[in-house]
Structures are given as C-alpha cells and as structure tokens.
Scaffold this motif. Structure first.
Motif, PDB file in Angstrom:
ATOM      1  N   LEU A 149       0.827  -1.212   0.000  1.00  0.00           N
ATOM      2  CA  LEU A 149       0.000   0.000   0.000  1.00  0.00           C
ATOM      3  C   LEU A 149       0.863   1.264   0.000  1.00  0.00           C
ATOM      4  O   LEU A 149       0.558   2.234  -0.702  1.00  0.00           O
ATOM      5  CB  LEU A 149      -0.938  -0.003   1.213  1.00  0.00           C
ATOM      6  CG  LEU A 149      -2.068  -1.032   1.171  1.00  0.00           C
ATOM      7  CD1 LEU A 149      -2.757  -1.127   2.532  1.00  0.00           C
ATOM      8  CD2 LEU A 149      -3.059  -0.715   0.067  1.00  0.00           C
ATOM      9  N   ALA A 150       1.958   1.237   0.761  1.00  0.00           N
ATOM     10  CA  ALA A 150       2.870   2.388   0.784  1.00  0.00           C
ATOM     11  C   ALA A 150       3.529   2.576  -0.584  1.00  0.00           C
ATOM     12  O   ALA A 150       3.687   3.709  -1.057  1.00  0.00           O
ATOM     13  CB  ALA A 150       3.926   2.196   1.871  1.00  0.00           C
ATOM     14  N   TYR A 151       3.892   1.485  -1.236  1.00  0.00           N
ATOM     15  CA  TYR A 151       4.474   1.558  -2.582  1.00  0.00           C
ATOM     16  C   TYR A 151       3.459   2.169  -3.549  1.00  0.00           C
ATOM     17  O   TYR A 151       3.785   3.081  -4.317  1.00  0.00           O
ATOM     18  CB  TYR A 151       4.889   0.154  -3.051  1.00  0.00           C
ATOM     19  CG  TYR A 151       5.292   0.112  -4.501  1.00  0.00           C
ATOM     20  CD1 TYR A 151       6.573   0.502  -4.887  1.00  0.00           C
ATOM     21  CD2 TYR A 151       4.404  -0.296  -5.480  1.00  0.00           C
ATOM     22  CE1 TYR A 151       6.941   0.481  -6.232  1.00  0.00           C
ATOM     23  CE2 TYR A 151       4.763  -0.319  -6.818  1.00  0.00           C
ATOM     24  CZ  TYR A 151       6.034   0.063  -7.182  1.00  0.00           C
ATOM     25  OH  TYR A 151       6.392   0.046  -8.502  1.00  0.00           O
ATOM     26  N   GLU A 152       2.217   1.673  -3.489  1.00  0.00           N
ATOM     27  CA  GLU A 152       1.184   2.193  -4.378  1.00  0.00           C
ATOM     28  C   GLU A 152       0.991   3.694  -4.166  1.00  0.00           C
ATOM     29  O   GLU A 152       0.902   4.464  -5.120  1.00  0.00           O
ATOM     30  CB  GLU A 152      -0.135   1.468  -4.136  1.00  0.00           C
ATOM     31  CG  GLU A 152      -1.270   2.009  -4.989  1.00  0.00           C
ATOM     32  CD  GLU A 152      -2.632   1.554  -4.548  1.00  0.00           C
ATOM     33  OE1 GLU A 152      -3.500   1.442  -5.428  1.00  0.00           O
ATOM     34  OE2 GLU A 152      -2.837   1.335  -3.341  1.00  0.00           O
ATOM     35  N   ALA A 153       0.962   4.110  -2.903  1.00  0.00           N
ATOM     36  CA  ALA A 153       0.782   5.539  -2.600  1.00  0.00           C
ATOM     37  C   ALA A 153       1.965   6.359  -3.108  1.00  0.00           C
ATOM     38  O   ALA A 153       1.775   7.432  -3.682  1.00  0.00           O
ATOM     39  CB  ALA A 153       0.611   5.726  -1.089  1.00  0.00           C
ATOM     40  N   ALA A 154       3.175   5.844  -2.929  1.00  0.00           N
ATOM     41  CA  ALA A 154       4.363   6.575  -3.374  1.00  0.00           C
ATOM     42  C   ALA A 154       4.402   6.694  -4.894  1.00  0.00           C
ATOM     43  O   ALA A 154       4.759   7.747  -5.435  1.00  0.00           O
ATOM     44  CB  ALA A 154       5.635   5.890  -2.853  1.00  0.00           C
ATOM     45  N   VAL A 155       4.029   5.645  -5.588  1.00  0.00           N
ATOM     46  CA  VAL A 155       3.993   5.691  -7.058  1.00  0.00           C
ATOM     47  C   VAL A 155       2.899   6.665  -7.509  1.00  0.00           C
ATOM     48  O   VAL A 155       3.091   7.408  -8.471  1.00  0.00           O
ATOM     49  CB  VAL A 155       3.764   4.288  -7.656  1.00  0.00           C
ATOM     50  CG1 VAL A 155       3.440   4.355  -9.131  1.00  0.00           C
ATOM     51  CG2 VAL A 155       4.996   3.420  -7.439  1.00  0.00           C
ATOM     52  N   GLY A 156       1.791   6.684  -6.793  1.00  0.00           N
ATOM     53  CA  GLY A 156       0.689   7.573  -7.137  1.00  0.00           C
ATOM     54  C   GLY A 156       1.029   9.043  -6.954  1.00  0.00           C
ATOM     55  O   GLY A 156       0.428   9.901  -7.598  1.00  0.00           O
ATOM     56  N   GLU A 157       1.985   9.350  -6.100  1.00  0.00           N
ATOM     57  CA  GLU A 157       2.389  10.741  -5.863  1.00  0.00           C
ATOM     58  C   GLU A 157       3.207  11.291  -7.029  1.00  0.00           C
ATOM     59  O   GLU A 157       3.357  12.494  -7.157  1.00  0.00           O
ATOM     60  CB  GLU A 157       3.220  10.834  -4.581  1.00  0.00           C
ATOM     61  CG  GLU A 157       2.425  10.576  -3.324  1.00  0.00           C
ATOM     62  CD  GLU A 157       3.298  10.481  -2.086  1.00  0.00           C
ATOM     63  OE1 GLU A 157       4.540  10.636  -2.197  1.00  0.00           O
ATOM     64  OE2 GLU A 157       2.752  10.248  -1.009  1.00  0.00           O
TER      65      GLU A 157
END
Length: 154
Positions: free
Chosen positions: A145-153
């Motif tokens: 989830l943290a990876y997904e959020a970081a990529v989304g930023e």
C-alpha cells in the motif's frame, strides 16, 4: 548492489533492485491468467477485476460501498455497474432497508466463471502468505500500500 540470491540482501538498494526486476514478471504472469470461456465475450478490463473481487469476496454491496472500497467516485462505479449489468454479469436490486439504494451483485449465472477467473490469483497469494505470521502479513500488505501511494504521488 548484489544480484538476487547473492550477498546479504539486507540493503534497501538490494531490495529495490530485486523488486524492480520482480514486479514486471508478477504483472505479466497475472495478466496471463486466462479469462474463462464463459467470460471471453465480455469486454472485461483490469478495472473490472477489483470491482468483481469485492463482490465475489464480500458479497452484494451498494454503489457507494464499492466506490469507497475502490477509492473512486460513485458515478465511476455506477457507469461500470451499468455496463456490466447490461452484459448480464451484474444485477442491481432495491435495498429492502432503504428503497432509494441499490444493491449490486454478481449474477448467479456468472458467479462460477468469475470465481474460477479469480481463483488462481487467490491461491497464489494464499501460498505466499500462509507461512507468514499475522504481523508479517500485515507488514507485507502495508508495504504494498505504501508503494502504491508513493507511485501515485509521482
């Protein structure tokens, strides 16, 4: 940086390297899971996979519940539900508790095919996650989830 399987692998850069090499393979393998024959005539896209997964795993839901879980606008879910309803994949019915709300469900005719389509991925995750403790599983999911959020930023 070390190559996979060599060195201690304890460094963040080593893990990043392994994951950068692993992720495209994982996505490629997931994309190769064949669509069941019963679903091949439908125009199903990756965006439908999450919606169908929620309905399969959690049972019938309202459009607003689906929108919250998918983190998209209710109008987006409404459009997808309308499209899938016209194809006979989903059915909408009135909520007995509140007749203004609609409950969305997978049609009984399509339930086995959708369950079969999602089963290989679910089985693979069970195999991968079963040896982990509940805390390790939570950390793994939180990391993704943290990876997904970081990529989304980006």
């Amino acid at each position: 940086m070390s190559t996979p399987g060599t060195g201690s692998g304890a460094g963040v850069d080593d893990a990043v390297r392994e994951l950068l090499l692993l992720m495209p393979r994982m996505v490629g393998r997931a994309k190769r899971i064949p669509l069941p024959e019963a679903l091949k005539s439908f125009a199903l896209a990756p965006r439908h996979l999450s919606l169908l997964s929620y309905l399969l795993l959690d049972g019938p839901l309202t459009v607003n519940d689906l929108a919250a879980r998918l983190e998209v606008a209710p109008t987006t879910v409404s459009l997808m539900v309308g499209e899938l309803s016209r194809q006979g994949i989903l059915a909408r019915r009135e909520d007995e508790a509140d007749r203004r709300r609609r409950i969305v469900a997978i049609t009984p005719e399509q339930q086995p095919a959708i369950a079969g389509w999602l089963a290989p991925g679910a089985a693979a995750w069970r195999t991968a996650l079963a040896p982990l403790s509940p805390e390790q599983r939570r950390m793994f999911v939180d990391t993704l989830l943290a990876y997904e959020a970081a990529v989304g930023e980006r």
